[in-house]
Write a protein that holds these residues in place. Sequence first.
Motif, PDB file in Angstrom:
ATOM      1  N   GLU A  20       0.829  -1.205   0.000  1.00  0.00           N
ATOM      2  CA  GLU A  20       0.000   0.000   0.000  1.00  0.00           C
ATOM      3  C   GLU A  20       0.868   1.262   0.000  1.00  0.00           C
ATOM      4  N   ASN A  21       1.933   1.265   0.793  1.00  0.00           N
ATOM      5  CA  ASN A  21       2.822   2.431   0.842  1.00  0.00           C
ATOM      6  C   ASN A  21       3.510   2.655  -0.502  1.00  0.00           C
ATOM      7  N   VAL A  22       3.945   1.580  -1.136  1.00  0.00           N
ATOM      8  CA  VAL A  22       4.586   1.703  -2.441  1.00  0.00           C
ATOM      9  C   VAL A  22       3.595   2.227  -3.472  1.00  0.00           C
ATOM     10  N   LYS A  23       2.356   1.739  -3.428  1.00  0.00           N
ATOM     11  CA  LYS A  23       1.331   2.222  -4.357  1.00  0.00           C
ATOM     12  C   LYS A  23       1.087   3.717  -4.168  1.00  0.00           C
ATOM     13  N   LEU A  24       0.992   4.158  -2.910  1.00  0.00           N
ATOM     14  CA  LEU A  24       0.779   5.586  -2.642  1.00  0.00           C
ATOM     15  C   LEU A  24       1.957   6.423  -3.136  1.00  0.00           C
ATOM     16  N   LEU A  25       3.163   5.955  -2.883  1.00  0.00           N
ATOM     17  CA  LEU A  25       4.351   6.677  -3.346  1.00  0.00           C
ATOM     18  C   LEU A  25       4.401   6.742  -4.863  1.00  0.00           C
ATOM     19  N   PHE A  26       4.049   5.640  -5.525  1.00  0.00           N
ATOM     20  CA  PHE A  26       4.065   5.604  -6.977  1.00  0.00           C
ATOM     21  C   PHE A  26       3.004   6.533  -7.557  1.00  0.00           C
ATOM     22  N   GLU A  27       1.815   6.563  -6.982  1.00  0.00           N
ATOM     23  CA  GLU A  27       0.756   7.465  -7.444  1.00  0.00           C
ATOM     24  C   GLU A  27       1.183   8.920  -7.272  1.00  0.00           C
TER      25      GLU A  27
END
Length: 90
Positions: A20-27
């Motif tokens: 989830e953290n990686v997805k947020l950072l990528f977005e």
Amino acid sequence: MPTLQFIATTPEQLKREITENVKLLFEDFKTNFQPRAAEEFLTRKRTAEILKINLSTLYLWTRKGLLKSYGIAGKVYYKRSEVEQALIEL
């Protein structure tokens, strides 16, 4: 002295949290990323044409420090951005 506290987290919970953290950072990266534009280098001739001056005037302006030139293999170039910045409002 502070006491240590342990948080019980399963590997699945940790994996989900990281995902989830990686997805947020990528977005955030996709939303805010602004690629740097490549610098355009102009020849002496093209710079003189843009400024509507002759090559001897360009040479004098460069010697006076009004414009900064760059060279490689005996060729002289000017950065378009610096040429545009050198123009002042009257």
